[in-house]
Design an enzyme around this catalytic site. Sequence first.
Site, PDB file in Angstrom:
ATOM      1  N   GLY A  11      59.072  27.693  24.795  1.00 34.77           N
ATOM      2  CA  GLY A  11      57.973  26.478  24.938  1.00 34.77           C
ATOM      3  C   GLY A  11      56.873  26.350  23.781  1.00 34.77           C
ATOM      4  CB  SER A  12      56.178  28.348  20.693  1.00 34.75           C
ATOM      5  OG  SER A  12      57.003  27.975  19.940  1.00 34.75           O
ATOM      6  NE  ARG A  64      77.143  16.712  27.275  1.00 38.31           N
ATOM      7  CZ  ARG A  64      76.677  18.184  26.857  1.00 38.31           C
ATOM      8  NH1 ARG A  64      75.444  18.308  27.038  1.00 38.31           N
ATOM      9  NH2 ARG A  64      77.582  18.990  26.608  1.00 38.31           N
ATOM     10  CG  HIS A 108      67.699  21.916  13.416  1.00 43.07           C
ATOM     11  ND1 HIS A 108      68.424  22.638  14.282  1.00 43.07           N
ATOM     12  CD2 HIS A 108      67.943  22.632  12.217  1.00 43.07           C
ATOM     13  CE1 HIS A 108      69.493  23.383  13.922  1.00 43.07           C
ATOM     14  NE2 HIS A 108      69.153  23.317  12.686  1.00 43.07           N
ATOM     15  CD  GLU A 141      75.951   7.808  20.977  1.00 47.49           C
ATOM     16  OE1 GLU A 141      77.346   8.033  20.658  1.00 47.49           O
ATOM     17  OE2 GLU A 141      75.771   6.876  21.334  1.00 47.49           O
ATOM     18  CD  GLU A 173      60.650  25.869  14.379  1.00 47.96           C
ATOM     19  OE1 GLU A 173      60.731  25.326  15.809  1.00 47.96           O
ATOM     20  OE2 GLU A 173      61.332  26.545  14.255  1.00 47.96           O
TER      21      GLU A 173
HETATM   22  C1  GRF Z   1      62.411  26.348  17.666  1.00 53.22           C
HETATM   23  O1  GRF Z   1      62.937  27.280  16.646  1.00 53.22           O
HETATM   24  C2  GRF Z   1      63.078  25.020  17.644  1.00 53.22           C
HETATM   25  O2  GRF Z   1      63.126  24.581  16.192  1.00 53.22           O
HETATM   26  C3  GRF Z   1      64.403  25.178  18.081  1.00 53.22           C
HETATM   27  O3  GRF Z   1      64.415  25.964  19.154  1.00 53.22           O
HETATM   28  C4  GRF Z   1      63.227  26.647  19.132  1.00 53.22           C
HETATM   29  C5  GRF Z   1      62.499  26.472  20.293  1.00 53.22           C
HETATM   30  O4  GRF Z   1      61.348  27.270  20.200  1.00 53.22           O
HETATM   31  N1  GRF Z   1      65.152  23.837  18.408  1.00 53.22           N
HETATM   32  P1  GRF Z   1      60.038  27.073  21.254  1.00 53.22           P
HETATM   33  O5  GRF Z   1      60.764  27.014  22.603  1.00 53.22           O
HETATM   34  O6  GRF Z   1      59.525  25.692  20.973  1.00 53.22           O
HETATM   35  O7  GRF Z   1      59.198  28.112  21.133  1.00 53.22           O
END
Ligand code: GRF
Length: 192
Positions: A11-12, A64, A108, A141, A173
């Site tokens: 969850g960062s 799902r 991503h 999708e 990110e």
């Molecule tokens: C991140 O590298 C994000 O790009 C990918 O999953 C990871 C999640 O990290 N989709 P966090 O849980 O947000 O720390």
Amino acid sequence: MKIGILISGRGSNMVALVDAVKSGEIPNSEIAVVISDKSDAPGLEKARERGVETIVIERKGRSREEHDTDIIAELQKRDVELVCLAGYMRLLSKGFIRSFDNHIVNIHPSLLPAFPGLDAQRQSIDYGVKISGCTVHFVDEGLDSGKIILQRAVEVRDNDTVETLSARILEQEHSAYIEAVRKLASQRANSA
Ligand code: GRF
């Protein structure tokens, strides 16, 4: 803008968004809820510590679509307008994507369309690319295939391991996700 965040783990990125909303770096917004599909996701506690409502909705062997129906209901109950995937490790059903058409975004850890899917940083190192980075994109999708909102480049060094590269990408990110959501919030404010 009411934001719902979906997580499965650390969850960062969620923390970066929550803190940016609280500090006003992302203006005119509110984190309505953090939903995890894993009851042991470390991010849940971090959200609670920040006073954000959390919900766990586990799949429990359901399809799902059934699982997503519960998640959609909780988001709609809170009038969520933007869904941010932040390390959410499940693909969304068509029904989910249609319910929030063009209002779901993901982060991503590669420069899409290169290296979609799992282990993007390992894929980048194995391929030998010299520039990697991260991408914030709308969710459609396909797998990591929606329209790109913003990208940040990160140099891949000769001595990088998956861990060192991932750490440098992760830093980018957090600020990229904040900037992308800030942009969407301001577009929404301007169109209101
Ligand atoms: C991140 O590298 C994000 O790009 C990918 O999953 C990871 C999640 O990290 N989709 P966090 O849980 O947000 O720390």
